[in-house]
Design a protein around this motif. Sequence first.
Motif, PDB file in Angstrom:
ATOM      1  N   TRP A 209       0.830  -1.205   0.000  1.00  0.00           N
ATOM      2  CA  TRP A 209       0.000   0.000   0.000  1.00  0.00           C
ATOM      3  C   TRP A 209       0.863   1.253   0.000  1.00  0.00           C
ATOM      4  O   TRP A 209       0.562   2.221  -0.690  1.00  0.00           O
ATOM      5  CB  TRP A 209      -0.931   0.012   1.215  1.00  0.00           C
ATOM      6  CG  TRP A 209      -2.105  -0.901   1.075  1.00  0.00           C
ATOM      7  CD1 TRP A 209      -2.357  -2.049   1.766  1.00  0.00           C
ATOM      8  CD2 TRP A 209      -3.186  -0.744   0.154  1.00  0.00           C
ATOM      9  NE1 TRP A 209      -3.526  -2.623   1.340  1.00  0.00           N
ATOM     10  CE2 TRP A 209      -4.067  -1.836   0.358  1.00  0.00           C
ATOM     11  CE3 TRP A 209      -3.514   0.200  -0.813  1.00  0.00           C
ATOM     12  CZ2 TRP A 209      -5.242  -2.009  -0.381  1.00  0.00           C
ATOM     13  CZ3 TRP A 209      -4.690   0.043  -1.549  1.00  0.00           C
ATOM     14  CH2 TRP A 209      -5.534  -1.034  -1.329  1.00  0.00           C
ATOM     15  N   TRP A 210       1.963   1.223   0.770  1.00  0.00           N
ATOM     16  CA  TRP A 210       2.864   2.379   0.791  1.00  0.00           C
ATOM     17  C   TRP A 210       3.465   2.616  -0.594  1.00  0.00           C
ATOM     18  O   TRP A 210       3.536   3.759  -1.061  1.00  0.00           O
ATOM     19  CB  TRP A 210       3.987   2.162   1.812  1.00  0.00           C
ATOM     20  CG  TRP A 210       4.919   3.333   1.900  1.00  0.00           C
ATOM     21  CD1 TRP A 210       4.800   4.425   2.712  1.00  0.00           C
ATOM     22  CD2 TRP A 210       6.108   3.545   1.125  1.00  0.00           C
ATOM     23  NE1 TRP A 210       5.823   5.300   2.490  1.00  0.00           N
ATOM     24  CE2 TRP A 210       6.646   4.783   1.525  1.00  0.00           C
ATOM     25  CE3 TRP A 210       6.758   2.803   0.142  1.00  0.00           C
ATOM     26  CZ2 TRP A 210       7.807   5.303   0.964  1.00  0.00           C
ATOM     27  CZ3 TRP A 210       7.917   3.316  -0.418  1.00  0.00           C
ATOM     28  CH2 TRP A 210       8.435   4.550  -0.010  1.00  0.00           C
ATOM     29  N   THR A 211       3.873   1.555  -1.244  1.00  0.00           N
ATOM     30  CA  THR A 211       4.460   1.684  -2.583  1.00  0.00           C
ATOM     31  C   THR A 211       3.440   2.229  -3.573  1.00  0.00           C
ATOM     32  O   THR A 211       3.752   3.110  -4.388  1.00  0.00           O
ATOM     33  CB  THR A 211       4.979   0.317  -3.070  1.00  0.00           C
ATOM     34  OG1 THR A 211       5.964  -0.172  -2.149  1.00  0.00           O
ATOM     35  CG2 THR A 211       5.601   0.432  -4.456  1.00  0.00           C
ATOM     36  N   LEU A 212       2.222   1.722  -3.509  1.00  0.00           N
ATOM     37  CA  LEU A 212       1.167   2.187  -4.410  1.00  0.00           C
ATOM     38  C   LEU A 212       0.878   3.662  -4.191  1.00  0.00           C
ATOM     39  O   LEU A 212       0.803   4.457  -5.153  1.00  0.00           O
ATOM     40  CB  LEU A 212      -0.093   1.360  -4.187  1.00  0.00           C
ATOM     41  CG  LEU A 212      -1.345   1.786  -4.975  1.00  0.00           C
ATOM     42  CD1 LEU A 212      -1.100   1.654  -6.477  1.00  0.00           C
ATOM     43  CD2 LEU A 212      -2.560   0.966  -4.546  1.00  0.00           C
ATOM     44  N   MET A 213       0.716   4.073  -2.951  1.00  0.00           N
ATOM     45  CA  MET A 213       0.392   5.464  -2.655  1.00  0.00           C
ATOM     46  C   MET A 213       1.546   6.396  -2.999  1.00  0.00           C
ATOM     47  O   MET A 213       1.346   7.516  -3.470  1.00  0.00           O
ATOM     48  CB  MET A 213      -0.007   5.598  -1.175  1.00  0.00           C
ATOM     49  CG  MET A 213      -1.323   4.891  -0.863  1.00  0.00           C
ATOM     50  SD  MET A 213      -1.596   4.562   0.904  1.00  0.00           S
ATOM     51  CE  MET A 213      -1.811   6.219   1.528  1.00  0.00           C
ATOM     52  N   THR A 214       2.773   5.931  -2.784  1.00  0.00           N
ATOM     53  CA  THR A 214       3.937   6.738  -3.154  1.00  0.00           C
ATOM     54  C   THR A 214       3.989   6.938  -4.661  1.00  0.00           C
ATOM     55  O   THR A 214       4.269   8.045  -5.148  1.00  0.00           O
ATOM     56  CB  THR A 214       5.231   6.065  -2.664  1.00  0.00           C
ATOM     57  OG1 THR A 214       5.189   5.950  -1.235  1.00  0.00           O
ATOM     58  CG2 THR A 214       6.452   6.894  -3.057  1.00  0.00           C
ATOM     59  N   ALA A 215       3.714   5.864  -5.403  1.00  0.00           N
ATOM     60  CA  ALA A 215       3.712   5.966  -6.868  1.00  0.00           C
ATOM     61  C   ALA A 215       2.655   6.956  -7.342  1.00  0.00           C
ATOM     62  O   ALA A 215       2.891   7.750  -8.268  1.00  0.00           O
ATOM     63  CB  ALA A 215       3.471   4.591  -7.488  1.00  0.00           C
ATOM     64  N   VAL A 216       1.486   6.942  -6.708  1.00  0.00           N
ATOM     65  CA  VAL A 216       0.416   7.872  -7.088  1.00  0.00           C
ATOM     66  C   VAL A 216       0.830   9.312  -6.813  1.00  0.00           C
ATOM     67  O   VAL A 216       0.654  10.202  -7.659  1.00  0.00           O
ATOM     68  CB  VAL A 216      -0.897   7.530  -6.351  1.00  0.00           C
ATOM     69  CG1 VAL A 216      -1.938   8.627  -6.586  1.00  0.00           C
ATOM     70  CG2 VAL A 216      -1.434   6.191  -6.819  1.00  0.00           C
ATOM     71  N   THR A 217       1.409   9.567  -5.645  1.00  0.00           N
ATOM     72  CA  THR A 217       1.791  10.946  -5.319  1.00  0.00           C
ATOM     73  C   THR A 217       2.914  11.446  -6.224  1.00  0.00           C
ATOM     74  O   THR A 217       2.939  12.621  -6.587  1.00  0.00           O
ATOM     75  CB  THR A 217       2.217  11.073  -3.844  1.00  0.00           C
ATOM     76  OG1 THR A 217       3.309  10.199  -3.570  1.00  0.00           O
ATOM     77  CG2 THR A 217       1.056  10.733  -2.914  1.00  0.00           C
TER      78      THR A 217
END
Length: 231
Positions: A209-217
């Motif tokens: 989830w952290w990786t996904l959200m970081t990629a989005v930001t």
Amino acid sequence: MDQFLDRLAATTPPDRAVGIGCALVALCALLADPIVRYTRHLVTLLHEGGHAVVALLAGRSLHGIRLHSDASGLSVSRGRPSGPGMVATLLAGYLTPALAGLAGAYAVPAGWSNAYLWAMVLVCALLLLQIRNLHGLVVVVVSGVTIGLVGWYAPDQVRSALATTLTWFLLFSGPWGMAGLFRARRRPGGQGSDVDQLARITPLPATGWWTLMTAVTLAVLGLGARALLVG
């Protein structure tokens, strides 16, 4: 009313040099320790506001928002402890400031800097209805009044510069917030974050989830920077 509508009228978009200058100011506001102690409260305000709005849209009942002096916050909602609504509610927090910046990245070059500032004032006004502690009340009132005063009294160039700086600040705050979350999760007792809660109700681990959200930001920052500097 006519005077207010005039204040929402299009403002002159900043040129590229001004845009770059505003980006540097925004970085200082985010990274310089004496300044970020104050500016990060705006990020928390939008973070918790994102949780609250999505919770309501997902059919959950909202029981208030608290903003604390250490720039942490809490949004309390009631409803199903899992499922798509809860996932969306937890996802919204870290993504909302960056998405608010992306909205500014398209509004400012189009000449709608002042409308963007007044949209922020409206957000603050709506959040006042859900604030449940004194510090949170002060943060929301000071943020809304400050932006509103600039939007009402400042000349065109100042309004445009503030909207541009605010936009960059929120765009940068996305990856900055995820980096802060990474550091916080490495400390003892730092396993109660949004991504940890997401991991408990979904098959994806917290790091996923952290990786996904970081990629989005990061993607939002790239899109916003392109809109502001390239058009």
